[in-house]
Enzyme design. Structure first.
Site, PDB file in Angstrom:
ATOM      1  N   GLU A   1       4.052  43.070 -61.477  1.00  0.00           N
ATOM      2  CA  GLU A   1       3.117  41.950 -61.578  1.00  0.00           C
ATOM      3  C   GLU A   1       2.963  41.209 -60.250  1.00  0.00           C
ATOM      4  O   GLU A   1       1.856  40.873 -59.835  1.00  0.00           O
ATOM      5  CB  GLU A   1       3.599  40.959 -62.652  1.00  0.00           C
ATOM      6  CG  GLU A   1       3.508  41.469 -64.074  1.00  0.00           C
ATOM      7  CD  GLU A   1       2.109  41.368 -64.645  1.00  0.00           C
ATOM      8  OE1 GLU A   1       1.206  40.885 -63.944  1.00  0.00           O
ATOM      9  OE2 GLU A   1       1.927  41.790 -65.801  1.00  0.00           O
TER      10      GLU A   1
ATOM     11  N   LYS B   1      -8.106  -0.678 -53.811  1.00  0.00           N
ATOM     12  CA  LYS B   1      -8.653  -1.707 -54.692  1.00  0.00           C
ATOM     13  C   LYS B   1     -10.160  -1.827 -54.504  1.00  0.00           C
ATOM     14  O   LYS B   1     -10.920  -1.948 -55.471  1.00  0.00           O
ATOM     15  CB  LYS B   1      -7.985  -3.055 -54.407  1.00  0.00           C
ATOM     16  CG  LYS B   1      -8.630  -4.217 -55.174  1.00  0.00           C
ATOM     17  CD  LYS B   1      -7.931  -5.534 -54.908  1.00  0.00           C
ATOM     18  CE  LYS B   1      -8.627  -6.667 -55.697  1.00  0.00           C
ATOM     19  NZ  LYS B   1      -7.918  -7.954 -55.559  1.00  0.00           N
TER      20      LYS B   1
ATOM     21  N   THR C   1      -4.934   2.453 -33.882  1.00  0.00           N
ATOM     22  CA  THR C   1      -3.752   1.751 -33.391  1.00  0.00           C
ATOM     23  C   THR C   1      -2.853   2.699 -32.620  1.00  0.00           C
ATOM     24  O   THR C   1      -2.847   3.911 -32.847  1.00  0.00           O
ATOM     25  CB  THR C   1      -2.921   1.194 -34.567  1.00  0.00           C
ATOM     26  OG1 THR C   1      -2.480   2.281 -35.369  1.00  0.00           O
ATOM     27  CG2 THR C   1      -3.725   0.240 -35.418  1.00  0.00           C
ATOM     28  N   GLY C   2      -2.074   2.152 -31.698  1.00  0.00           N
ATOM     29  CA  GLY C   2      -0.973   2.820 -31.046  1.00  0.00           C
ATOM     30  C   GLY C   2      -1.174   4.267 -30.673  1.00  0.00           C
ATOM     31  O   GLY C   2      -2.143   4.642 -29.990  1.00  0.00           O
TER      32      GLY C   2
ATOM     33  N   GLY D   1       6.563  45.999 -65.209  1.00  0.00           N
ATOM     34  CA  GLY D   1       5.854  44.733 -65.381  1.00  0.00           C
ATOM     35  C   GLY D   1       6.624  43.530 -64.896  1.00  0.00           C
ATOM     36  O   GLY D   1       6.312  42.395 -65.284  1.00  0.00           O
TER      37      GLY D   1
ATOM     38  N   ARG E   1       5.551  -4.150 -35.306  1.00  0.00           N
ATOM     39  CA  ARG E   1       5.644  -4.545 -36.710  1.00  0.00           C
ATOM     40  C   ARG E   1       4.411  -5.316 -37.153  1.00  0.00           C
ATOM     41  O   ARG E   1       4.068  -5.318 -38.335  1.00  0.00           O
ATOM     42  CB  ARG E   1       6.890  -5.404 -36.943  1.00  0.00           C
ATOM     43  CG  ARG E   1       8.199  -4.626 -36.931  1.00  0.00           C
ATOM     44  CD  ARG E   1       9.349  -5.492 -37.393  1.00  0.00           C
ATOM     45  NE  ARG E   1      10.588  -4.727 -37.561  1.00  0.00           N
ATOM     46  CZ  ARG E   1      11.626  -5.149 -38.271  1.00  0.00           C
ATOM     47  NH1 ARG E   1      11.584  -6.332 -38.862  1.00  0.00           N
ATOM     48  NH2 ARG E   1      12.711  -4.407 -38.376  1.00  0.00           N
ATOM     49  N   VAL E   2       3.765  -6.003 -36.203  1.00  0.00           N
ATOM     50  CA  VAL E   2       2.565  -6.768 -36.537  1.00  0.00           C
ATOM     51  C   VAL E   2       1.418  -6.268 -35.676  1.00  0.00           C
ATOM     52  O   VAL E   2       1.443  -6.414 -34.451  1.00  0.00           O
ATOM     53  CB  VAL E   2       2.778  -8.284 -36.301  1.00  0.00           C
ATOM     54  CG1 VAL E   2       1.497  -9.049 -36.628  1.00  0.00           C
ATOM     55  CG2 VAL E   2       3.937  -8.800 -37.142  1.00  0.00           C
TER      56      VAL E   2
ATOM     57  N   HIS F   1      10.610  38.050 -67.643  1.00  0.00           N
ATOM     58  CA  HIS F   1      10.829  37.010 -68.647  1.00  0.00           C
ATOM     59  C   HIS F   1      12.017  36.125 -68.275  1.00  0.00           C
ATOM     60  O   HIS F   1      12.885  35.829 -69.100  1.00  0.00           O
ATOM     61  CB  HIS F   1      11.016  37.612 -70.037  1.00  0.00           C
ATOM     62  CG  HIS F   1       9.805  38.334 -70.543  1.00  0.00           C
ATOM     63  ND1 HIS F   1       8.560  37.742 -70.637  1.00  0.00           N
ATOM     64  CD2 HIS F   1       9.649  39.610 -70.971  1.00  0.00           C
ATOM     65  CE1 HIS F   1       7.679  38.615 -71.095  1.00  0.00           C
ATOM     66  NE2 HIS F   1       8.313  39.764 -71.302  1.00  0.00           N
TER      67      HIS F   1
END
Length: 550
Positions: A365, A152, A49-50, A342, A79-80, A307
């Site tokens: 770390e 679905k 589309t488009g 660490g 829109r449609v 921590h």
């Protein structure tokens, strides 16, 4: 109303479904041409589309316009266009059933084995500050209908809603088609995608509709981001849409399972790992805290976290010198080098070779930054286990923060310094400080946000020198900050994340030689706290806000 019932014997087995015909309609064109090339190369008919069709055609790939399939031109400004039996029958036909196959043949409709759709950018439009009418125009209708129909009918159709799934789809093309297991996973992602989309739309209407400023940019921006201070925006319902990115070795402890999920954002979860061992759950937590702390500053800044607590935070002047970020790192590390062992290091500027040379001799770390100089990266890669993370372009905090509690979810706006100024602070004791001391107070006030409450941070010359964190009373936090600062406490400034309920905590800071204090104020005993500061000749400012961090 239930659909027609079929006997189980009516269904024919269908695992691998070859892809012969695909419907492609996407707003996000990322990876589109690579996908179209793979589809065309495999002889797949592409219906589109488009602008999607134009993009594919302009690249030289054959494409069939949806209007040629439906015999109906796009209407009502687009829109449609796909809401037509020739499209939806091709998506919904369950070809495990002989009568569905026969009906398609009678109708002259060809089935789709693949649908690639992502929806109009509704959330992005709202977040951009668009008007209500502009936002409503971006509510997709045909897209969700195709996505849900395809999901679905996943027994026959593969539905892809994200460009991140294109590589796997190309692999399925080469393998002869999609498997049922693949289509089931894709269907689950598709339903989650439309659910999140509908939640966003519902939230927008819950916030914007009926408000007098519903068409104003600030109102619609608040609907998407929740950043309107005058009217914080919290939708009637929240849907979290995250994709599994990585199963981690374990969680906070080795007996806890854990995983990383990501969304479309620009945070630590999207950082690219350039080197080192696999990131752990705790690495991600500390890296996020370190990045937040470093990015609380506009100047070159480094934060070291261990921590979830800062071992040190420092800034350096933006003077164009290559060692600005190295200077910030050096001074942050000096705050508490024992605890930094660490730790996780974050910088808000590119890591230079000078900074890398400092880091390589310290057990670290993780190092995370927006970039690494090639020489710095080469040097740091000599440390086999050191994790190096590069932040995504445009790193930013999320508009909302979420924390799970049993049976629910807490949501809040983040604590940031986007519009920070000390101009509104109120001097309540001592003389006005000089520019250098005020700069240190401003630094300390920004930095203390990263410290878990109760929080006290001592600073000098744009660097933390002592941090007292996570104590259940402010007196102990003051003692801890002074203890860690040692001799450096004398002449430093202090920031407290919340008011001093008594003068005893402040007294510890005064005895250590602190020269100025920033705190929110608001205690019932403010008068005695102010009196203690004044008696010591120490300047104290009330900021009027607090920075609790739990």
């Amino acid at each position: 109303m239930s659909g027609p019932q079929h006997d189980p014997s009516d269904y024919r087995e269908r695992d691998v479904v070859p892809i012969r015909r695909a419907l492609v309609s996407v707003s996000d064109k990322t990876g589109l041409l690579e996908l179209a090339s793979a589809l065309a190369g495999a002889g797949v008919e592409i219906v589109s589309t488009g602008s999607t069709a134009k993009t594919i055609a302009d690249a030289g790939h054959p494409v069939t316009q949806v209007s040629d399939v439906t015999g109906f031109a796009e209407a009502l400004d687009g829109r449609v266009k796909t809401l037509h039996p020739s499209i939806h029958a091709g998506i919904l036909a369950d070809l495990r059933l002989a009568d569905h196959e026969a009906q398609l043949a009678d109708l002259g409709i060809a089935p789709f084995e693949l649908v690639v759709v992502n929806l109009y950018p509704f959330v992005e439009t709202v977040a951009s500050g668009a008007t209500a009418d502009e936002a409503v125009e971006q509510i997709d209708i045909g897209g969700p209908a195709m996505v849900r129909a395809s999901a679905k009918n996943h027994a026959n159709v593969a539905i892809v809603v994200s460009p991140s799934n294109y590589p796997a789809l190309v692999g399925a093309l080469a393998a002869g088609g999609t498997t049922l297991a693949q289509r089931q996973r894709l269907a689950g992602k598709a339903f989650a995608h439309t659910a999140a989309y509908d939640r966003a739309v519902a939230g927008f209407f819950a916030i914007s509709v009926g408000r007098p400023d519903a068409t104003a940019p600030d109102s619609t921006r608040a609907a998407a981001t929740g950043t309107d201070d005058a009217a914080p925006a919290f939708p009637a319902a929240v849907s979290l849409d995250f994709d599994l990115a990585q199963v981690l070795r374990y969680g906070e402890n080795s007996h806890q399972a854990a995983a990383l999920y990501t969304t479309a954002a620009h945070g630590i979860a999207q950082a690219v790992q350039l080197h080192g061992k696999e990131m752990s759950y705790n690495n991600y937590v500390d890296a996020d805290g370190a990045v937040r702390a470093a990015y609380d500053f506009t100047e070159p800044a480094v934060a070291i976290i261990k921590h979830a607590q800062p071992c040190g935070i420092a800034i350096a002047p933006e003077n164009g010198a290559a060692d600005s970020i190295a200077s910030a790192h050096h001074r942050a590390h000096l705050c508490d080098p024992i605890s930094a062992f660490g730790g996780v290091v974050a910088a808000n500027r590119t890591v230079t070779l000078a900074m890398a040379e400092q880091v390589k001799d310290i057990f670290t770390e993780v190092v995370v930054a927006p970039g690494f100089e090639p020489a710095a990266l080469e040097l740091l890669r000599t440390k086999k286990n050191l994790r190096l993370l590069q932040l995504p372009d445009g790193y930013r905090r999320d508009a909302r923060e979420f924390r799970q509690v049993s049976g629910g979810l807490l949501v809040q706006q983040p604590d940031t310094f986007d519009d920070f100024s000390s101009a509104d602070w109120r001097l309540v004791a001592g003389p006005e400080v000089d520019a250098a001391t005020r700069a240190d107070l401003e630094f300390a006030w920004r930095a203390v946000r990263a410290v878990k409450s109760n929080a006290i941070l001592l600073a000098s010359f744009g660097a933390s020198v002592g941090v007292g964190m996570g104590q259940v009373n402010r007196v102990d936090s003051c003692r801890l900050a002074v203890s860690r600062a040692g001799d450096r406490a004398a002449g430093s400034v202090a920031a407290s994340d919340a008011f001093f309920p008594f003068a005893d905590g402040l007294g510890i800071l005064l005895d250590a030689g602190v020269t100025a204090v920033a705190q929110p104020g608001g205690s019932l005993r403010d008068a005695e706290v102010i009196e203690a500061a004044a008696a010591a000749g120490v300047s104290m400012y009330f900021t009027g806000e607090r920075h609790f961090y739990h």
